[in-house]
Motif scaffolding. Sequence first.
Motif: not given
Lengths: 158, 158
Positions: B73-75, B85, B88-89, B92, B103, B115
């Motif tokens: 996951n993104q985190s 975060r 990271a978002k 992505v 996603r 992801i």
Amino acid sequence: MSVERQTEPEKQAAFEQWPDGVSFGVLRDLIGYALRRAQIAIYRDFFASVGADGITPPLFAALVLIAENPDINQSRLGEILGVNRAAAKALVDRLTAPKLVERQASPSDRRANTIRLTPEGQARLGDLIRQVQAHDARVARRLAPEDLSLLRDLLGRF
Amino acid sequence: MSVERQTEPEKQAAFEQWPDGVSFGVLRDLIGYALRRAQIAIYRDFFASVGADGITPPLFAALVLIAENPDINQSRLGEILGVNRAAAKALVDRLTAPKLVERQASPSDRRANTIRLTPEGQARLGDLIRQVQAHDARVARRLAPEDLSLLRDLLGRF
DNA sequence: TATTGTTATACTCTATAACTATA
DNA sequence: TATAGTTATAGAGTATAACAATA
């Protein structure tokens, strides 16, 4: 009366150099990526140690080069730092604003400015150097002295 | 008819690792600065080799980590890369726009996204890895193989 | 013609703060 | 309460392109 916080400020997650349980694939073998991760770790220590003054690694480097190379001009400063003229100007502007450096008309070339430290810049640079050296020494402590000089030599070859 | 150029596009000045005739003062002794200069040199080679696709070093690292750690996951991705975060978002998002990754709702946690690479992403990653490896090998060629593995080891200690 | 500095503009990378939904 | 993702915002760092002044 102070306003109550709704949420706590989010703490910066620790940066694990090569965390377990993660597959890095090809990144494991790239020297460029190893360098990048080391740099992230070192920058974090820099900002924790020196960052409070708004001086960043590029600004610190510019300040030292200006101090060490009196009457250097912006274009040459940029060449040394590895940035173009517009970026060099931006760096000098950010040092001029807090009056750490000043521009003077170059006596020999009327296109050029000469950049040098103000008296306040001189004084602040002394403190900054001590802070940055303390930071760097803390980071360098992770390596034996002979490994450190070896590392310096290896890095210098790129 | 094409419009005539007034000026030539400005060429990027070469980056000399430690140019002669320049006093670096305290920077000479800082391991953090040695690392920074090496990184500048390596990034230049990266962009000359791979940059044409809009893939940058952070995006490449994210792409490889997503490929290697399915349904991350993104985190968690951010933690591994050393960014928060929100950052990271953003990474992505920049991989989602050209449809390299997608996603999906996580089956086990309705807050989280999972992801993963798209089929196009899989194909593009193969090409990218070859380009990046060629770049890294060119850079690494400046060091003997045993020095290179030593360097990797030393960098991993920060 | 080439170089110095400047301005305008744009993009990447990253952070902080606050919000929503879910755990 | 804590966590995942999101949004809005901001700032640093850097680049490209064009211009004026000067070499």
